[in-house]
Every structure is written in structure tokens, then in C-alpha cells.
Design a protein around this motif. Structure first.
Motif, PDB file in Angstrom:
ATOM      1  N   PHE A 122       0.817  -1.217   0.000  1.00  0.00           N
ATOM      2  CA  PHE A 122       0.000   0.000   0.000  1.00  0.00           C
ATOM      3  C   PHE A 122       0.849   1.265   0.000  1.00  0.00           C
ATOM      4  O   PHE A 122       0.645   2.158  -0.805  1.00  0.00           O
TER       5      PHE A 122
ATOM      6  N   TYR B 252      -8.691  10.946  10.851  1.00  0.00           N
ATOM      7  CA  TYR B 252      -8.068  10.049  11.824  1.00  0.00           C
ATOM      8  C   TYR B 252      -8.271  10.644  13.215  1.00  0.00           C
ATOM      9  O   TYR B 252      -8.423  11.855  13.380  1.00  0.00           O
TER      10      TYR B 252
ATOM     11  N   ASN C 145     -16.109  -3.716   1.319  1.00  0.00           N
ATOM     12  CA  ASN C 145     -15.258  -4.594   2.127  1.00  0.00           C
ATOM     13  C   ASN C 145     -14.908  -5.884   1.397  1.00  0.00           C
ATOM     14  O   ASN C 145     -13.799  -6.417   1.533  1.00  0.00           O
TER      15      ASN C 145
ATOM     16  N   ILE D 264     -12.130  -5.101  -1.041  1.00  0.00           N
ATOM     17  CA  ILE D 264     -10.850  -5.033  -0.339  1.00  0.00           C
ATOM     18  C   ILE D 264     -10.312  -6.438  -0.056  1.00  0.00           C
ATOM     19  O   ILE D 264      -9.121  -6.715  -0.253  1.00  0.00           O
TER      20      ILE D 264
ATOM     21  N   ALA E 193      -2.733  -4.596  -1.797  1.00  0.00           N
ATOM     22  CA  ALA E 193      -3.156  -3.943  -0.558  1.00  0.00           C
ATOM     23  C   ALA E 193      -3.947  -2.674  -0.877  1.00  0.00           C
ATOM     24  O   ALA E 193      -3.516  -1.843  -1.675  1.00  0.00           O
ATOM     25  N   THR E 194      -5.108  -2.540  -0.264  1.00  0.00           N
ATOM     26  CA  THR E 194      -5.903  -1.322  -0.372  1.00  0.00           C
ATOM     27  C   THR E 194      -6.255  -0.863   1.047  1.00  0.00           C
ATOM     28  O   THR E 194      -5.897  -1.506   2.022  1.00  0.00           O
ATOM     29  N   ASN E 195      -6.980   0.252   1.153  1.00  0.00           N
ATOM     30  CA  ASN E 195      -7.253   0.803   2.462  1.00  0.00           C
ATOM     31  C   ASN E 195      -8.540   1.609   2.421  1.00  0.00           C
ATOM     32  O   ASN E 195      -9.169   1.743   1.363  1.00  0.00           O
TER      33      ASN E 195
ATOM     34  N   HIS F 286     -10.054   5.449   3.828  1.00  0.00           N
ATOM     35  CA  HIS F 286      -9.775   6.749   4.449  1.00  0.00           C
ATOM     36  C   HIS F 286     -11.019   7.626   4.359  1.00  0.00           C
ATOM     37  O   HIS F 286     -11.291   8.206   3.335  1.00  0.00           O
ATOM     38  N   TYR F 287     -11.778   7.746   5.448  1.00  0.00           N
ATOM     39  CA  TYR F 287     -11.576   7.197   6.772  1.00  0.00           C
ATOM     40  C   TYR F 287     -12.879   6.621   7.297  1.00  0.00           C
ATOM     41  O   TYR F 287     -13.950   6.932   6.771  1.00  0.00           O
TER      42      TYR F 287
ATOM     43  N   THR G  26      -9.260   3.187  -0.986  1.00  0.00           N
ATOM     44  CA  THR G  26      -8.016   3.857  -1.345  1.00  0.00           C
ATOM     45  C   THR G  26      -7.088   2.840  -1.984  1.00  0.00           C
ATOM     46  O   THR G  26      -6.761   1.819  -1.372  1.00  0.00           O
TER      47      THR G  26
END
Length: 397
Positions: free
Chosen positions: A6, A82, A325, A328, A337-339, A341-342, A373
């Protein structure tokens, strides 16, 4: 199967050599390298003074303590950030006042910001998400219109003469807004140099400020006291012959940056324009490859020239949290890899205990539930972006 990380740090032999030089110098904590880094950040941001600390969190809390914001005061903040943006308000004893986002936007609803301001409001903490700066013209317009109800509690607040703008620019070092660079726009600006940031010192942060008619040296000295136990001499000064004695002028904290960290930062800053250009080129490839996909692109081509492209953020159109989800999870199964935010703060246990309810921040939830992300960092190659986009299309379709 190739794994696409990521956000690994981009460290070269130059950074390794700079750290080795510090290690061999006999002085590794706060000293000449930290002071040099502070000066270079000020030059980069077009500000007169900067102080480096061990995190952006420490920088924001120190700014609030400098302003003597505490019990009985209120600070406006977004729920879409965050936890550090809000926890620092709690730590100084003030009341966090969260304002929901505008519909289909990652920025606070500025009309609601105006309504949230009262005599207790002492500061606002806008958050520059992903390297795109907030609408600071609008923010200053609102707080200037509310100057008549502002009640300063000390000389510094009186000199500022209105609500203070403390920018959480953890994501936006080097980003621009209408020709101005992050750091010279807000009253105070806090940067993060955490391991995943565009410019890293491992951990670390910096606070710079743009306050007309207020003595910069005085502010720097006060922040130095806050960041180093209220001690009137730093460790380097105390090592000089017959200079052991010092005073504790206030009960401060331990937030200083080390010369080891600063040495990394100095080299990263020298490379920074090249690093940003690499990120910009990768973002353009992303935009071209997914323009026909059912997604909303946050870092559009129009935003790329002013953004530092810290994050590549997408929203999956007409999709919900469960679908996002699963995307992901399936990307992870393919080594990508993903993420996210937020996750809005009111969804976390600590904030629920404080009385925050996500039903009061429905626009924030809507932005979160289909946000993803994608990996974007300067160790990526164009073919890596192609792999990410190819698999994302398969999964979504």
C-alpha cells in the motif's frame, strides 16, 4: 503472484548515508540537523519559523496549548478524519464540536460550521484529505464574519482577533491552494512525516505558522518549552562546558524530533519535487485506466497540479459498505493492498462513549461506506497500476 504494497517508504542510499553521518557524529538527539530541517521546511513553505516534533499529533496539541485552549472552550473539527485531529482537543480539556460533511464532499459543511460557532469557539481544525487542501477562503470568510462574537482568553488569541485556524495537513505537505503552498495559508499548519507519508522521517511532524504582526521568535520559544518539558535549554546546549544548569519554566511534554529523524527528512525534502512528480504521473495513469469504471475519482486531473497526491481515493458508485469490504478482501487475495480513508470517528467506541452518534453525521457515513483507497507510492511502476486496475475492474464487474 506479485504483491503490491500500500505505501512502503521510499528510502535511498542518500538517506542511509545521512543517518550514518549523524550516528557517527556523536550527537543523535535534537541538535543541528533538526534546526537545519526546520529552516528548510520554513523556506519550502514560505513561512518564517517552523518547529519539528515527533508527530503531527504533538504539533496540533502543542498549538492548542500555545493558544491556551482548554476547559470551557470549543474546537470545531470534522468527523471524517483520523482520531488525532479530534483527540488533541480532548487532551487539552476543550470540547470537540464535530460538523458533518457536505453531501458528496470530503469537506465539512461550511454553512453548518457557521452555525456551530459561538462565544466558546476558539479554533477550527480543517483536515486536508489525501493531499487536497480545503476551501480556506470559505473558512476564513466564515470566521471573519464571526469576529464580533469571539472572546479571546489571552494575549495571543487577542492578537489573532478571531477563531484560530489550525490546519491538520498531515496529508498535504507540498500541496497548493490558489497559488499558495500548504503552511502559508492557515494560522498554524501541522504536517506528518510518518512512515506512510510522502515525505517521511519514520515518525515525526512539523508545525509552521503564518501570523502577521506577532513575533515568530516568541512563538518558537514557547513551543520549544512545550515540546521539551518546559526546559529553557535543549540537551545540546547543556553539553557545552559549564552550561549544565537549566530551569523548568513550565510543565511541558516530551515531543522533540531527533537529529536521526531530521537527517532522513532533509534528504527526503531534497528529493521531494521528484517524488511528487512520480505520484502525479501514477495518478494520471490510474485516472486514464479507470475512467470508464463505475467510480467517482477524488484526485481528478483538474486537482492533480495542486495536490501532492498523498492518497488515491475512489468511491464505488451505488455500492455499500459490505460490497466495498468484499472488494478489499478480494484484492488482498490477489496480493494487492488497499485501504479506507476514513472510518468516521462516531463509529468508534471511544467516540460513542463521548456521546457522538453516526446518525448525526450521515453525509460522512455515505462518503465512507463506498470509499476505497488504492495503492499509490513512488516505488510503484506503471505496470503495477495496470495490475491494480485490471483486477479492480474484474472484481467490481
Amino acid at each position: 503472484m506479485k504483491k503490491i504494497l500500500f505505501s512502503p517508504p521510499d528510502i535511498t542510499q542518500q538517506e542511509v548515508d545521512a543517518v550514518t553521518e549523524v550516528l557517527e557524529s556523536g550527537w543523535i538527539t535534537t541538535g543541528p540537523k533538526t534546526k537545519e530541517f526546520e529552516k528548510k521546511i520554513s523556506d519550502f513553505c514560505n513561512t518564517k519559523k517552523t518547529i519539528c516534533m515527533n508527530s503531527a499529533t504533538a504539533c496540533m496539541e502543542s498549538a492548542l496549548r500555545l493558544l491556551e485552549i482548554g476547559p470551557g472552550d470549543e474546537v470545531i473539527v470534522t468527523p471524517y478524519t483520523y482520531t488525532a485531529s479530534c483527540s488533541v482537543i480532548y487532551h487539552v480539556g476543550a470540547k470537540p464540536v464535530m460538523v458533518d460533511l457536505s453531501e458528496d464532499s470530503f469537506e465539512m459543511n461550511y454553512e453548518k460550521v457557521s452555525y456551530a460557532i459561538n462565544e466558546k469557539t476558539k479554533a477550527i481544525i480543517p483536515v486536508d484529505l489525501g493531499g487536497v487542501l480545503c476551501d480556506y477562503d470559505k473558512i476564513f470568510e466564515i470566521i471573519n464574519l464571526k469576529k464580533n462574537i469571539f472572546k479571546p482568553r489571552n494575549k495571543l488569541q487577542e492578537q489573532i482577533g478571531r477563531i484560530c485556524v489550525l490546519a491538520d495537513s498531515a496529508h498535504s505537505f507540498g500541496a497548493k491552494y490558489k497559488g499558495k503552498i500548504s503552511g502559508e495559508i492557515a494560522d498554524f499548519t501541522a504536517f506528518s512525516f510518518h512512515a506512510v507519508k510522502n515525505l517521511t522521517t519514520g515518525e515525526g511532524g512539523a508545525l509552521t505558522w503564518n501570523l502577521n504582526n506577532i513575533k515568530n521568535e516568541n512563538i518558537y520559544e514557547k513551543l520549544s518549552l512545550i515540546s521539551l518539558h518546559g526546559q529553557n535549554k535543549d540537551a545540546l546546549a547543556k553539553t557545552q562546558l559549564s552550561s549544565w544548569e537549566y530551569d523548568i519554566l513550565t510543565l511541558g511534554y516530551k515531543n522533540n524530533m531527533t537529529d536521526i529523524m531530521a537527517a532522513i527528512g532533509i534528504i527526503q525534502l531534497e528529493r521531494y519535487e521528484e517524488l511528487i512528480q512520480k505520484r502525479r504521473n501514477l495518478a494520471r495513469i490510474y485516472n486514464n485506466l479507470i475512467e470508464n469504471l463505475e467510480v467517482d475519482i477524488y484526485q481528478t486531473d483538474a486537482k492533480l497540479e495542486d495536490s501532492n497526491i498523498h492518497l488515491y481515493i475512489l468511491r464505488l458508485k451505488n455500492k455499500d459498505e459490505d460490497f466495498r469490504n468484499k472488494v478489499i478482501e478480494q484484492m488482498a487475495n490477489l496480493g494487492i493492498a488497499t485501504n479506507v480513508h476514513y472510518k468516521p470517528l462516531p463509529l468508534f467506541t471511544a467516540y460513542k462513549k463521548m456521546g457522538f452518534n453516526i446518525n448525526d453525521f450521515l453525509n460522512a457515513f455515505k462518503m465512507y461506506e463506498n470509499e476505497i483507497t488504492l495503492p499509490l507510492h513512488t516505488l510503484m511502476q506503471p505496470e503495477d497500476v495496470e495490475i491494480v486496475c485490471k483486477n479492480l475492474k474484474k472484481i467490481i464487474n
